[in-house]
Design a protein around this motif. Structure first.
Motif, PDB file in Angstrom:
ATOM      1  N   GLU A 135       0.836  -1.199   0.000  1.00  0.00           N
ATOM      2  CA  GLU A 135       0.000   0.000   0.000  1.00  0.00           C
ATOM      3  C   GLU A 135       0.872   1.250   0.000  1.00  0.00           C
ATOM      4  O   GLU A 135       1.921   1.281   0.634  1.00  0.00           O
ATOM      5  CB  GLU A 135      -0.915   0.004   1.224  1.00  0.00           C
ATOM      6  N   GLU A 142       0.512   5.774   0.003  1.00  0.00           N
ATOM      7  CA  GLU A 142      -0.347   6.947   0.159  1.00  0.00           C
ATOM      8  C   GLU A 142       0.373   8.148  -0.426  1.00  0.00           C
ATOM      9  O   GLU A 142       1.561   8.359  -0.170  1.00  0.00           O
ATOM     10  CB  GLU A 142      -0.679   7.196   1.627  1.00  0.00           C
ATOM     11  N   ARG A 176      -0.141  12.414  -1.433  1.00  0.00           N
ATOM     12  CA  ARG A 176      -0.892  13.658  -1.228  1.00  0.00           C
ATOM     13  C   ARG A 176      -0.672  14.538  -2.456  1.00  0.00           C
ATOM     14  O   ARG A 176       0.436  14.637  -2.972  1.00  0.00           O
ATOM     15  CB  ARG A 176      -0.381  14.370   0.020  1.00  0.00           C
ATOM     16  N   THR A 224      -0.653   6.902  -8.576  1.00  0.00           N
ATOM     17  CA  THR A 224      -0.665   6.217  -7.282  1.00  0.00           C
ATOM     18  C   THR A 224      -0.678   4.709  -7.477  1.00  0.00           C
ATOM     19  O   THR A 224       0.046   3.978  -6.788  1.00  0.00           O
ATOM     20  CB  THR A 224      -1.879   6.665  -6.438  1.00  0.00           C
ATOM     21  N   ARG A 245      -5.981  13.174  -1.273  1.00  0.00           N
ATOM     22  CA  ARG A 245      -5.206  12.075  -0.687  1.00  0.00           C
ATOM     23  C   ARG A 245      -5.566  10.815  -1.447  1.00  0.00           C
ATOM     24  O   ARG A 245      -6.745  10.495  -1.627  1.00  0.00           O
ATOM     25  CB  ARG A 245      -5.552  11.917   0.796  1.00  0.00           C
ATOM     26  N   VAL A 274      -4.850   6.617  -1.840  1.00  0.00           N
ATOM     27  CA  VAL A 274      -4.334   5.398  -1.221  1.00  0.00           C
ATOM     28  C   VAL A 274      -4.404   4.292  -2.266  1.00  0.00           C
ATOM     29  O   VAL A 274      -5.483   3.980  -2.771  1.00  0.00           O
ATOM     30  CB  VAL A 274      -5.140   5.008   0.040  1.00  0.00           C
ATOM     31  N   SER A 290      -3.723   0.357  -3.118  1.00  0.00           N
ATOM     32  CA  SER A 290      -3.583  -0.954  -2.475  1.00  0.00           C
ATOM     33  C   SER A 290      -3.361  -2.029  -3.530  1.00  0.00           C
ATOM     34  O   SER A 290      -4.186  -2.209  -4.428  1.00  0.00           O
ATOM     35  CB  SER A 290      -4.846  -1.297  -1.676  1.00  0.00           C
TER      36      SER A 290
END
Length: 136
Positions: A32, A34, A36, A64, A96, A98, A100
């Motif tokens: 994972e 993260e 910004r 991402t 933001r 994320v 996975s």
């Protein structure tokens, strides 16, 4: 043990597009990441009220997802498919993301990405990346 955050930071600096976008590495492990994305007026898709353009959101999903797959694989991986579901307009605030890792196979990696604006889920993405054979 791989330094996943260092790899994520490298992924955020390397492509020229990222220098314009300005994504920031927040955290990373083997499955994972993260990221910004600080809001800038150039990201607006509309005014009154200001909201983030869907193309910026799709780009954030792709970068991402790529970062999550690249961190897991240890090298850059090309995008095969990118799907984005927009759930609600994203107000003109920092985003933001994320990412996975859902599946890592021999030739493909599948990554899901969630995009948040002001802690509200605004978009979901499912992306597939090719894992090219390493050449000697």
């Amino acid at each position: 043990m791989p330094d996943y955050l260092a790899r994520l930071q490298e992924e955020m600096r390397r492509p020229p597009l990222h220098r314009w976008l300005g994504p920031e590495a927040v955290r990373a492990d083997g499955s994972e990441v993260e990221v910004r994305l600080p809001f800038r007026p150039e990201f607006a898709g509309g005014v009154e009220p200001v909201f983030v353009h869907g193309g910026i959101i799709a780009t954030l999903c792709d970068l991402t997802g790529h970062a999550a797959a690249a961190c897991a694989v240890g090298r850059s991986v090309p995008t095969v498919t990118l799907g984005v579901d927009y759930l609600r307009p994203a107000p003109g605030v920092d985003l933001r993301a994320v990412g996975s890792l859902r599946r890592l196979g021999r030739s493909l990696a599948r990554v899901d990405v969630e995009i948040f604006a002001a802690d509200k889920l605004v978009a979901l993405s499912r992306t597939t990346f090719a894992i090219p054979e390493e050449r000697p």
